[in-house]
Design an enzyme around this catalytic site. Structure first.
Site, PDB file in Angstrom:
ATOM      1  N   ARG A 185      68.189  28.604  -5.240  1.00  0.00           N
ATOM      2  CA  ARG A 185      68.790  28.210  -6.517  1.00  0.00           C
ATOM      3  C   ARG A 185      68.890  26.694  -6.606  1.00  0.00           C
ATOM      4  O   ARG A 185      69.287  26.036  -5.644  1.00  0.00           O
ATOM      5  CB  ARG A 185      70.174  28.846  -6.662  1.00  0.00           C
ATOM      6  CG  ARG A 185      70.086  30.362  -6.635  1.00  0.00           C
ATOM      7  CD  ARG A 185      71.395  31.036  -6.872  1.00  0.00           C
ATOM      8  NE  ARG A 185      71.204  32.483  -6.758  1.00  0.00           N
ATOM      9  CZ  ARG A 185      72.163  33.385  -6.891  1.00  0.00           C
ATOM     10  NH1 ARG A 185      73.400  32.991  -7.156  1.00  0.00           N
ATOM     11  NH2 ARG A 185      71.906  34.665  -6.771  1.00  0.00           N
ATOM     12  N   ARG A 216      77.818  26.895  -1.059  1.00  0.00           N
ATOM     13  CA  ARG A 216      76.845  26.775  -2.140  1.00  0.00           C
ATOM     14  C   ARG A 216      75.611  26.046  -1.634  1.00  0.00           C
ATOM     15  O   ARG A 216      75.630  24.838  -1.460  1.00  0.00           O
ATOM     16  CB  ARG A 216      77.479  26.035  -3.324  1.00  0.00           C
ATOM     17  CG  ARG A 216      76.697  26.078  -4.621  1.00  0.00           C
ATOM     18  CD  ARG A 216      77.460  25.413  -5.752  1.00  0.00           C
ATOM     19  NE  ARG A 216      78.724  26.081  -5.993  1.00  0.00           N
ATOM     20  CZ  ARG A 216      78.869  27.143  -6.795  1.00  0.00           C
ATOM     21  NH1 ARG A 216      77.838  27.620  -7.441  1.00  0.00           N
ATOM     22  NH2 ARG A 216      80.047  27.698  -6.946  1.00  0.00           N
ATOM     23  N   GLU A 276      84.151  34.473  -3.923  1.00  0.00           N
ATOM     24  CA  GLU A 276      83.135  35.495  -4.208  1.00  0.00           C
ATOM     25  C   GLU A 276      82.152  35.661  -3.051  1.00  0.00           C
ATOM     26  O   GLU A 276      81.624  34.682  -2.510  1.00  0.00           O
ATOM     27  CB  GLU A 276      82.365  35.091  -5.474  1.00  0.00           C
ATOM     28  CG  GLU A 276      81.239  36.060  -5.812  1.00  0.00           C
ATOM     29  CD  GLU A 276      80.340  35.547  -6.924  1.00  0.00           C
ATOM     30  OE1 GLU A 276      80.784  34.686  -7.708  1.00  0.00           O
ATOM     31  OE2 GLU A 276      79.188  35.996  -6.998  1.00  0.00           O
ATOM     32  N   SER A 287      78.666  40.313  -6.072  1.00  0.00           N
ATOM     33  CA  SER A 287      78.818  40.491  -7.504  1.00  0.00           C
ATOM     34  C   SER A 287      78.035  41.741  -7.869  1.00  0.00           C
ATOM     35  O   SER A 287      76.834  41.800  -7.647  1.00  0.00           O
ATOM     36  CB  SER A 287      78.256  39.260  -8.220  1.00  0.00           C
ATOM     37  OG  SER A 287      78.657  39.228  -9.554  1.00  0.00           O
ATOM     38  N   ARG A 320      77.834  33.509   3.260  1.00  0.00           N
ATOM     39  CA  ARG A 320      79.276  33.531   3.018  1.00  0.00           C
ATOM     40  C   ARG A 320      79.981  34.495   3.981  1.00  0.00           C
ATOM     41  O   ARG A 320      81.133  34.266   4.353  1.00  0.00           O
ATOM     42  CB  ARG A 320      79.564  33.894   1.550  1.00  0.00           C
ATOM     43  CG  ARG A 320      79.174  32.744   0.618  1.00  0.00           C
ATOM     44  CD  ARG A 320      79.572  32.965  -0.818  1.00  0.00           C
ATOM     45  NE  ARG A 320      79.118  31.824  -1.637  1.00  0.00           N
ATOM     46  CZ  ARG A 320      79.343  31.692  -2.937  1.00  0.00           C
ATOM     47  NH1 ARG A 320      80.025  32.632  -3.587  1.00  0.00           N
ATOM     48  NH2 ARG A 320      78.907  30.640  -3.593  1.00  0.00           N
TER      49      ARG A 320
END
Length: 423
Positions: free
Chosen positions: A261, A276, A348, A351, A389
RNA sequence: GGAGAGGUGUCCGAGUGGUUUAAGGAGCACGCUUGGAAAGCGUGUGUAGGGGCAACCUUACCGGGGGUUCGAAUCCCCCCCUCUCCGCCA
């Protein structure tokens, strides 16, 4: 992508549901362009019919040796008119599509209304936060000191937002991938797939990443290839433009892939550590479901993802995202958030979404029902889980006073029986 | 990267400008036949849109996109994919 006919027939409802998402969507224009287009299509269909009849007649006349030049010039005129109508309809269609492709999915009725994450609602909570009788470190300090995380050298190799794992750190990453795949395959009945890590623009359009979110993606220069931002893209597109047999639903897939990303527009956010990254690993769950069952499947998928955290003994909660915080393609999303001691809050880690027919319509994924009729499947997916994560959550939640980290029981078989990470 | 051969309906497969309304076959569905089944015979069987209460009518679709023509599955151009051979390569 919404169904044009549905929008036309339920204008007020659509407008109302969309308004809960925030942002302005040109529904009125969509409807008027659609009506105009319909008129033109009607007219050109009729002209085409005339042309077909006349051409056939010319064929017959010629066979019997008669002159057809007058008839030919008539048809020529009809063809010219068709051509000009086609130009108009093409530009109308482009306009219509550019509006339609930019409209997000309608939120499901059970989704709480709200403009941002403050309106998200906690659904349930599992476990308890670990108690430390010392000041806990964050994963960067822990990992660096243990010699299993080297962000400085990763920056040298690639840049910021990349990571280099070493020794037991790399082993644990790989163990987490294997552990999650094994649980989902052997306990939850998912079929493992290993897809391309690159996808073309058609596939990215299918999942809703294009055309609106091109800047979030890494594109391979001079090609139509993009690095996948999630396994959702290649796995959902497995059945692009196919008609499945109804009895085969639901179909459940699990895939490990790296994800890429650009994180454009998140410059100030989560700059420290692994939260991130431009590249991270993820095990993704994807389902193709019957429309009548898709919400049951969403609950089950979320539970499947949660079970990973339970087996790892990580404290978490599940929240349902409000209308304004959901992704573009989703009708309902549960986020699973893991406890991070260094931030003293939940973050998070998964999802899980039901896209209903939104992606299926874009990607052309249908099934043949019991009545023989074709309809769009519902697509769902969720992280099961984000590996990076999870990795950092383990470090932070299982750290000890001396800077060592206890490896969760469930993971040890995948790590040569290793019990503790220490220097 | 180079050369060649292909891509037609659920499948196989014919079709090089006009009764193609996509032949023929297989499969599938229904019917006839049979004690039952098979075989045989008959009928039907694609997708997406528009119109009609309906039977039905109509438009588009032969890998995708342009073009030529009164008319394109068929001719021309560009692109994608598959296969074979060569080159390169883990």
């Amino acid at each position: 992508m919404l169904d044009r006919n549905f929008v036309r027939a339920n204008l007020d409802f659509v407008r109302k549901r969309l308004s809960t998402r925030g942002g302005d969507y040109s529904i009125e224009e969509l409807v008027s362009v659609d009506a105009e287009l319909k008129k033109i299509v009607l007219r050109s269909d009729d002209l085409r019919r005339q042309r077909n009849e006349a051409s056939e007649e010319i064929g017959r006349l010629r066979k019997s040796g008669q002159d057809t030049s007058v008839r030919q010039s008539q048809v020529k005129e009809i063809s010219n008119e068709i051509k000009s109508l086609e130009e108009t309809s093409r530009s109308l269609e482009e306009k219509l599509n550019s509006i339609l492709h930019g409209i997000p999915n309608l939120p499901h009725e059970t989704v709480p209304a709200g403009s941002d994450e403050a309106a998200n609602a906690e659904v349930r909570r599992w476990g308890t936060a670990p108690h430390f009788d010392f000041a806990p470190l964050d994963h960067v300090d822990l990992g660096t000191a243990l010699g299993i995380l080297d962000l400085d050298r990763a920056a040298k190799i690639a840049g910021t937002r990349f990571s280099l794992l070493r020794a037991a750190g790399a082993l644990m990453e790989r163990a987490l991938i294997n552990f999650m795949l094994e649980v989902h395959v052997t306990q939850h009945g998912y079929t493992e797939v290993l897809p391309p890590f690159v996808a073309n623009s058609t596939s990215l359009f299918g999942t809703g990443n294009l055309p609106k979110f091109a800047t979030d993606l890494f594109r391979l220069e001079g090609t139509d290839y993009y690095l996948i931002p999630t396994a959702e893209v290649p796995v959902t597109n497995i059945y692009q433009n196919e008609i499945l047999e109804g009895e085969t639903l639901p179909q459940k897939f699990v895939a490990y892939t790296p994800c890429f990303r650009s994180e454009a527009g998140s410059y100030g956010k989560d700059t420290r550590g692994l939260i991130r990254q431009h590249q991270f690993n993820k095990v993704e769950l994807v389902k193709f479901a019957h429309p009548d069952k898709s919400y049951e499947e969403l609950e089950a998928l979320t539970r499947d993802a949660e079970e990973i955290l339970q087996r790892l003994g990580l404290h978490y909660r599940v929240v349902v995202l409000c209308t304004g915080d959901m992704g573009f393609s989703s009708a309902k999303t549960y986020d699973i958030e893991v406890w991070l001691p260094s931030q003293n809050r939940f973050r998070e880690i998964s999802s899980c979404s039901n896209f209903e027919a939104f992606q299926a319509r874009r990607a052309g994924i249908r099934f043949r029902g019991a009545d023989g009729k074709r309809q769009f499947v519902h697509t769902l997916n969720g992280s099961g889980l984000a590996i990076g994560r999870t990795w950092l959550a383990i470090l932070e939640n299982y750290q000890q006073r001396d800077g060592s980290v206890v490896i969760p029981q469930a993971l040890r078989p995948y790590m040569r029986g290793l019990e503790v990470l220490r220097k």
